[in-house]
Design a protein around this motif. Structure first.
Motif: not given
Length: 546
Positions: A357-358, A458-460, A463-466
């Protein structure tokens, strides 16, 4: 001139001014110990601009000076995110890597005191001279020049504090050699940097025409880090707020720039050639070192941006399964020498929960396979198979972050694929790190909810899991900094600032010798022996353990 890339033109002006001054009748008058004739240059706003450009060039030398290359990659090697690619005992053993006579330890000290602080203090002292009051178009203009110099003075003192600990504070220039320096405490050094940055934040412009110049957000970004180091977490949140809420910056969440029509994603776009500055549409960058090939002072030739040379594997030495040369240097890969080998912690552990995902782990941002490039090989174009020898797996082929890559094949004759260098501008500060600094400040205040919100910003984008508030720990912040800022942040200084260098090296270094040799006193670099020997008027204390 709209950028700082053409530094050489200003340096030529400085040389001409020096030559003009040397022909006057008072050329034997004693002047401060400086590389430039301050009497001839610092007599007009234009002269201060010329001197400021020289200071910017000195700041960029942190990466680009010929002798800085080893220092710059040592900010990554023998940490948690990377090790030395070569098997040299002296490099991988902390007892020989950090001694008072090591070149990189002396180089940083000399660069800081002989270049950065000397030039910054020269600007500050002369700008504050009452006899020059009538040269300024306004008080605001004078204070802006002083503020920019104070930013660099603070940047340098903060760096010294996070490498050597307590060091002498130098806040002026001297008309004769000074040999009785004493060490201030680390807290005193950081507090002095705080004062400089608070002034800089007040007087620096929000935006400037010339790319690469220091703006208010750069001072506030660094001030956030310094406040955290001083334990002033509420102030750290406030200074980060000024950057994040300014309306001038934003995380890049859409494709942009020079490679817009080529495969990629918003994160990879940040690091493509020509995309580092605001003129490309990049609204995330705050402070950017400027490079340009075939321009006097642009750091062409054997200098330039050396990330590719140091982080890239030395793939040209690989043999194919028949034992013949499998690789030749190609423009698309450039030429690495395998100095900085990422650790399994960075290559695998930090991505484990979000591997697919990331965005930062996508094929556009991590190169995890190479193909044989030698047309004469029977395996040309095929994926290089797993290797087993140490020299191959540690230096010649390994996964690496693609933000180091650049368009080496399209540059002029001073930079070819063999040079191992690119002329990409280098992002020193960007908004994603500001969010992570504010998250750290919130965490240290016990406010994990707001820390999680900032980390999720930053994670959003990636596209990383929140994450939830309960997920926020100091180690998670370090993990997120690795995912977001690999090859950008000076990782060693981050770990030292957070008091985590020794335990993280023992846990994550890929080299057994490194894990076993690091001791608690290696948290700090030693004071260079040359500095101790030169300071004959007072005893300059050495750090414990050296």
């Amino acid at each position: 001139m709209k950028t700082l890339k053409k530094i050489g033109n200003v340096m030529v002006l400085a040389v001409l001014l020096m030559a003009h001054h040397s022909c006057t009748s008072d050329f034997l008058e004693e002047v401060p110990l400086s590389d430039y004739s301050t009497v001839g240059i610092l007599t007009s706003e234009r002269g201060f601009e010329a001197y400021m450009t020289a200071l910017h060039k000195a700041a960029r030398d942190e990466m680009a000076a010929r002798d800085a290359s080893r220092y710059f990659y040592i900010m990554q090697t023998s940490t948690d995110v990377a090790s030395f690619g070569n098997s040299s005992v002296s490099s991988n053993n902390y007892n020989t890597l950090q001694t008072p006579t090591e070149n990189h330890i002396e180089w940083v000290w000399n660069w800081a005191y002989q270049d950065m602080l000397l030039q910054a203090n020269t600007i500050i002292v002369y700008a504050e001279n009452p006899e020059l009051a009538d040269i300024w178009s306004s008080e605001e203009r004078k204070n802006a020049i002083i503020a920019e110099a104070k930013f660099f003075r603070a940047y340098t003192h903060n760096m010294l504090a996070n490498l050597y600990g307590g060091v002498p504070i130098v806040d002026t220039i001297y008309t004769s050699p000074k040999t009785d320096f004493v060490r201030n405490s680390r807290e005193e050094v950081l507090d002095f940097a705080r004062e400089d940055l608070e002034f800089a934040s007040q007087w620096l412009p929000v935006a400037v025409e010339k790319e690469g110049r220091i703006v208010k957000a750069a001072a506030d970004h660094l001030l956030t880090e310094v406040y955290i180091s001083l334990g002033q977490y509420e102030n750290a949140v406030a200074s980060a707020d000024r950057v994040i809420n300014s309306g001038h910056y934003q995380l890049m969440t859409e494709r942009f720039g020079t490679k817009l029509n080529e495969p990629g994603d918003p994160f990879s776009d940040l690091f493509k050639d020509g995309n580092q500055n605001r003129s490309s549409g990049n609204l995330e960058s705050i402070y950017v070192w400027q490079f340009e090939d075939m321009t006097i002072g642009g750091q062409g030739g054997s200098n330039g941006n050396n990330r590719l040379r140091n982080w890239g594997p030395w793939y040209e030495r690989l043999t194919d399964p028949d034992g013949r040369s499998g690789m030749v240097v190609v423009d698309s890969l450039g030429r690495g020498t395998g100095q900085v080998r990422p650790t399994p912690y960075f290559l695998y552990d930090v991505w484990a929960n979000d591997w697919n995902n990331d965005m930062r782990n996508s094929v556009h941002n991590m190169r995890r396979e190479l193909r044989y490039t030698n047309p004469s090989s029977a395996y040309f174009g095929q994926v290089v198979e797993p290797k087993t020898s140490e020299i191959d797996t540690m230096q010649n082929i390994y996964p690496y972050p693609r933000k180091i890559e650049g368009d080496v094949g399209t540059l002029t004759h001073t930079s070819t694929s063999w040079s191992g260098r690119t002329y990409q501008d280098f992002i020193v500060y960007r908004l994603a790190e500001t969010y992570l600094l504010r998250a750290e400040a919130y965490f240290r205040m016990g406010n994990r909810e707001n820390a999680a919100i900032d980390i999720n910003k930053v994670r959003a984008r990636a596209n990383a899991t929140l994450i939830d508030a309960a997920d926020v720990t100091e180690d998670f912040i370090l993990d997120e900094r690795a995912r977001e800022l690999i090859t950008e942040e000076p990782r060693r200084r981050t770990l030292v600032r957070m008091g985590r260098l020794v335990d993280r090296v023992r846990q994550y270094s890929i080299r057994e010798l490194t894990r076993n040799s690091i001791q608690d006193h290696h948290q700090w670099w030693p004071i260079p022996q040359s500095a101790i020997d030169a300071n004959i008027g007072r005893r300059l204390e050495q750090n414990p353990g050296y």
